[in-house]
Design an enzyme around this catalytic site. Sequence first.
Site, short mmCIF file in Angstrom:
data_model
loop_
_atom_site.label_atom_id
_atom_site.label_comp_id
_atom_site.label_asym_id
_atom_site.label_seq_id
_atom_site.Cartn_x
_atom_site.Cartn_y
_atom_site.Cartn_z
CB THR A 174 -1.49 -0.65 -4.15
OG1 THR A 174 -0.96 -0.75 -5.46
CG2 THR A 174 -1.28 0.74 -3.61
NE ARG A 202 0.34 2.36 -14.77
CZ ARG A 202 -0.13 2.13 -13.56
NH1 ARG A 202 0.68 1.81 -12.57
NH2 ARG A 202 -1.42 2.23 -13.31
CB VAL A 203 4.21 6.88 -13.03
CG1 VAL A 203 3.82 7.37 -11.66
CG2 VAL A 203 5.72 6.71 -13.12
N GLY A 204 1.48 5.15 -12.06
CA GLY A 204 0.04 5.21 -11.80
C GLY A 204 -0.32 6.35 -10.86
CG ASP A 205 -3.64 5.61 -8.31
OD1 ASP A 205 -3.05 4.61 -8.78
OD2 ASP A 205 -4.38 5.55 -7.31
N GLY A 228 -4.92 2.57 -11.71
CA GLY A 228 -4.40 3.92 -11.51
C GLY A 228 -4.82 4.94 -12.55
N1 ASP Z 1 -3.14 2.05 -8.11
C1 ASP Z 1 -1.97 1.25 -8.40
C2 ASP Z 1 -1.43 1.65 -9.76
O1 ASP Z 1 -2.22 1.86 -10.68
C3 ASP Z 1 -2.23 -0.23 -8.42
C4 ASP Z 1 -3.00 -0.81 -7.26
O2 ASP Z 1 -3.62 -0.09 -6.48
O3 ASP Z 1 -2.96 -2.03 -7.05
O4 ASP Z 1 -0.23 1.70 -9.91
#
Ligand code: ASP
Length: 309
Positions: A174, A202-205, A228
């Site tokens: 990221t 799925r969606v992360g942070d 995330g």
């Molecule tokens: N934080 C990102 C997610 O969980 C992944 C990452 O930082 O590499 O989607």
Amino acid sequence: MNVSLAIHGGAGTMPRHLMTPEMEKNCHAALKKALDAGVAVLVQGGNAMDAVIAAVTELENHHLFNAGRGSVFNADGKHHMDASLMDGTSKLAGAVAGIEGVKNPVQLAREVMLHSPHVLLTGKGAEDFARERKVLFAGEEYFFTSRRYYQYLLAQKEDKILLDHARYQSPKGTVGAVARDASGGLAAATSTGGMTNKKYGRVGDTPIIGAGTWADNQTCAVSCTGHGEFFMRQVVAHDIHCLMLYKNYSLSEACEQVVNDKLKTTGGEGGLIAVDAKGNISMPFNSEGMYRGFYEKGNLSTGVYREMI
Ligand code: ASP
């Protein structure tokens, strides 16, 4: 002119024993290019928001990072990307999640912030909005890299959902940037392809304001990277703002507490970059490394593992 900029290319780094000098050199060069793009905006008197967008756009265009062009594959063999940004002066924010085919998700997040009454748009609706705003799209082939495909096939075989990790031959993750401009304005932006083999939308942070991204001129601007789900449950970026605002923590005290205490004790692997109202920078991580770089008081430096060069 007191301007500062920090960037990251993800906390999912390749273990040191697998990293070749050649690869490490390429990482530093890619990070430096992104720093240069953001610093150019700031030293010409540009604002923090334009600087973080310039840096993140550069990282999204680089096939090695898990954002934009280099985004990982999800379980359907597609690239679903998330991005967000926040302006610490106006406190406006924009974000997109689960979007396909948009060349620079961070630029679409800015369109959401400036040209819609909303903060977060998802999926097809976000893509329709992108077409209305004449944001650039790219074909499937633009997002295809054999390294990511190999990583995806391995993850599918083992039925795992993964952060970028070395055994999957993926050295970077990221991306994000935080900046302080000459007028004291702060801004943060984050962009990702999420986790390899992610399922069910799925969606992360990353696109969640307060979890992966936050900016407020009173305190700090923050961009996160890591697992995330942990960052969402602990509302990491906003938590740092709160420690500074309500408990008078310094930037580095707040960052240390959240990353190396709260997150670490719950098993949340990752890190973040942050800048405060005076232009101080903090870049803590509890993973083996974090691709990162900063420009502060005229000095520019990049790092992958503990040391900076
Ligand atoms: N934080 C990102 C997610 O969980 C992944 C990452 O930082 O590499 O989607």
